[in-house]
Write an enzyme that holds these catalytic residues in place. Structure first.
Site, PDB file in Angstrom:
ATOM      1  N   GLY A 231       0.753  -1.242   0.000  1.00 54.45           N
ATOM      2  CA  GLY A 231       0.000   0.000   0.000  1.00 54.45           C
ATOM      3  C   GLY A 231       0.778   1.283   0.000  1.00 54.45           C
ATOM      4  O   GLY A 231       0.253   2.316   0.396  1.00 54.45           O
ATOM      5  N   GLU A 275      -4.707  -2.929   5.579  1.00 53.66           N
ATOM      6  CA  GLU A 275      -5.916  -2.485   4.890  1.00 53.66           C
ATOM      7  C   GLU A 275      -5.723  -2.361   3.390  1.00 53.66           C
ATOM      8  O   GLU A 275      -6.629  -2.604   2.599  1.00 53.66           O
ATOM      9  CB  GLU A 275      -6.406  -1.160   5.492  1.00 53.66           C
ATOM     10  CG  GLU A 275      -5.911   0.102   4.840  1.00 53.66           C
ATOM     11  CD  GLU A 275      -4.410   0.310   4.986  1.00 53.66           C
ATOM     12  OE1 GLU A 275      -3.828   0.973   4.119  1.00 53.66           O
ATOM     13  OE2 GLU A 275      -3.815  -0.182   5.956  1.00 53.66           O
ATOM     14  N   ASP A 276      -4.529  -1.987   2.963  1.00 51.58           N
ATOM     15  CA  ASP A 276      -4.273  -1.793   1.541  1.00 51.58           C
ATOM     16  C   ASP A 276      -4.321  -3.111   0.777  1.00 51.58           C
ATOM     17  O   ASP A 276      -4.882  -3.199  -0.313  1.00 51.58           O
ATOM     18  CB  ASP A 276      -2.931  -1.095   1.321  1.00 51.58           C
ATOM     19  CG  ASP A 276      -1.922  -1.477   2.382  1.00 51.58           C
ATOM     20  OD1 ASP A 276      -2.035  -2.604   2.921  1.00 51.58           O
ATOM     21  OD2 ASP A 276      -1.041  -0.674   2.702  1.00 51.58           O
ATOM     22  N   ASN A 277      -3.737  -4.136   1.365  1.00 51.00           N
ATOM     23  CA  ASN A 277      -3.788  -5.451   0.730  1.00 51.00           C
ATOM     24  C   ASN A 277      -5.210  -5.980   0.687  1.00 51.00           C
ATOM     25  O   ASN A 277      -5.636  -6.580  -0.309  1.00 51.00           O
ATOM     26  CB  ASN A 277      -2.878  -6.424   1.490  1.00 51.00           C
ATOM     27  CG  ASN A 277      -2.781  -7.776   0.822  1.00 51.00           C
ATOM     28  OD1 ASN A 277      -3.602  -8.653   1.071  1.00 51.00           O
ATOM     29  ND2 ASN A 277      -1.786  -7.952  -0.023  1.00 51.00           N
ATOM     30  N   LEU A 457       2.046  -0.500   5.788  1.00 50.82           N
ATOM     31  CA  LEU A 457       2.324  -1.783   5.152  1.00 50.82           C
ATOM     32  C   LEU A 457       3.479  -1.624   4.202  1.00 50.82           C
ATOM     33  O   LEU A 457       3.462  -0.813   3.332  1.00 50.82           O
ATOM     34  CB  LEU A 457       1.099  -2.289   4.371  1.00 50.82           C
ATOM     35  CG  LEU A 457       1.295  -3.660   3.716  1.00 50.82           C
ATOM     36  CD1 LEU A 457       1.539  -4.724   4.745  1.00 50.82           C
ATOM     37  CD2 LEU A 457       0.103  -4.038   2.886  1.00 50.82           C
TER      38      LEU A 457
END
Length: 463
Positions: A231, A275-277, A457
């Site tokens: 991310g 959260e980005d993944n 991340l």
């Protein structure tokens, strides 16, 4: 009588089978590595200018650039300035901090005054929608953004001036786009690190991100059989994100189960540490859309990272992955250089009598050459001669530490991020736990807190 020879010969069958399997896996792993190397050469050694860079503002889609900030990251001024100098005619910048006393604010205000023609503003104050502080920091910017296309980029990242235009080229379909392909929902940029501080952990992290991590990241995304996104720098549409909730269930299936009450959009991902993944996976699985890599890198200047910081950083993301993709995490050691080469060496010795020492020398020389070629593709130049041996030394330490770090990560579920302790739960969700966020014990010579150079991340990917 005939059964006795069979019983004497049958034990030798198992080493033979294992030797064959070991060689097959070794060939597969080399093909993955060479795919990443070839992708690096083809995609990153030429970065053409996009025609969108000089197009009229009303002829291109608008983009809202969201930059969540906390403290003084290494190279912060240059990182933020790289978004002010994007060669794109229609964008805004929203810079957000959770606290009005945040040290990043003077830097932001300086840049806004330096570039008065750029539409940039500051949002102060977070909205708590989950345990993830980055999502809490971003949620107001996400809701107040003018445009549908969002570029979420960490404060520790700088990008080339043409990055935004080239990324929008990929995100927005053209008339020549192959309609048989799934639509691109997310464009991301492979991380590329530099470590000017010279700390040991920083050097090892640099060697890891710029070689093995980049090689595997490029290969997995080229094969495109599963979502694999970190991310640091991602573009996606808010309208797409508002249709997903992080369940990873196809949208049609979810609607049949009447889940209208579930949170959607960015707020739905506040319960995840990565959260980005999870956003990327949700777009992939819930909407059946795909991702694409641009030919740009997310340049990350690593600050003062000690060996302990490096170890626990890797531990953190292995523990997160363990609860998201357990089978892949268990299998991960077999993708590492030392384990794979040892298996191949034993297999070749058993099958053909090839000396183990000779094979290992040739293998490690070839493996290092491929990794340095990946570095050259991403950097745009070979590894500088005055840094060559330092980099190779850090590369060797990374290879030696990979297996011990994996074992340390597999036996535990707690992680520490920015001085706060979390327990990793099912599917990568996390909850706050009691504790002071101070690491003690193995790899730690004194009490030490996480510091603010870390984005939420790093790697998957940390692939």
């Amino acid at each position: 009588m005939s059964s006795q020879p069979d019983s004497r010969q049958s034990p030798s069958l198992f080493p033979f089978i294992f030797a064959i399997l070991g060689l097959v896996w070794y060939v597969v792993l080399w093909n993955i590595g060479l795919l990443g190397c070839r992708t690096g050469r083809r995609r990153y050694r030429m970065r053409p200018r996009s025609p969108l860079a000089t197009a009229p503002p009303d002829s291109v889609p608008g983009v809202s650039i969201l930059r969540p900030l906390k403290g003084l990251d290494a190279n912060l001024y240059e990182n933020l300035e790289s978004t002010f100098t994007q060669e794109y005619p229609n964008f805004e910048i929203i810079l957000s901090v959770a606290d009005e006393q945040d040290q990043a604010l003077p830097v932001v205000r300086n840049l806004i005054s330096k570039y008065p023609s750029i539409n940039a503003r500051i949002i102060i104050g977070e909205e708590v929608v989950g345990v993830n502080p980055k999502v809490n920091n971003l949620i107001r910017s996400y809701r107040e953004a003018t445009h549908d296309i969002l570029w979420v980029i960490d404060s520790g990242v700088s990008v080339a001036p043409g990055t935004l235009a080239r990324s929008v080229d990929l995100l927005e379909p053209s008339s020549s786009t192959n309609l048989s392909k799934r639509r691109v929902a997310l464009v991301h940029h492979v991380p590329f690190a530099s470590a000017p501080e010279g700390f040991l952990g920083s050097r090892i992290e640099e060697a890891f991100l710029n070689t093995n991590h980049a090689k595997m990241y490029l290969a997995i995304n080229t094969a495109s059989i599963e979502s694999c996104v970190v991310g640091k720098s991602n573009l996606y549409r808010r309208s797409d994100l508002e249709r997903v909730n992080g369940s990873l269930k196809p949208r049609a299936h979810r609607e049949s189960e009447n889940d209208q009450d579930c949170a959607r959009g960015l707020a739905a991902f506040g319960k995840f540490l990565a959260e980005d993944n999870m956003i990327a996976s949700a777009l992939w699985h819930e909407l059946d859309l795909r991702h694409d890599l641009s030919c740009d890198v997310a340049h990350n200047v690593i600050g003062k990272m000690s060996l302990s910081d490096y170890v626990w950083r890797r531990v953190r993301w292995i523990r997160v992955r363990k609860h998201m993709v357990l089978a892949a995490t268990i299998f991960e050691p077999f993708t590492e250089n030392l384990i794979a080469s040892s298996i191949a060496a034993a297999s070749l010795w058993y099958l053909f009598g090839i000396p183990i020492w000779l094979f290992l020398v040739l293998h490690h020389a070839a493996w290092l050459w491929v990794d340095l070629d990946v570095y050259e593709s991403l950097a745009g130049h070979p590894l500088p001669a005055n840094r060559r041996w330092q980099f190779i030394g850090a590369w060797c330490l990374r290879e030696l530490l990979a297996l011990p770090i994996w074992f340390l990560a597999m036996f535990g579920n707690e992680v520490i991020w920015r001085g706060k302790k979390y327990e990793v739960l099912r599917a990568g969700e996390v909850k706050r736990t009691s504790g002071d966020g101070i690491r003690r014990g193995l790899f730690t010579r004194w009490r030490q807190r996480d510091i603010d150079y870390q984005p939420l991340l790093s790697n998957h990917s940390d692939t």
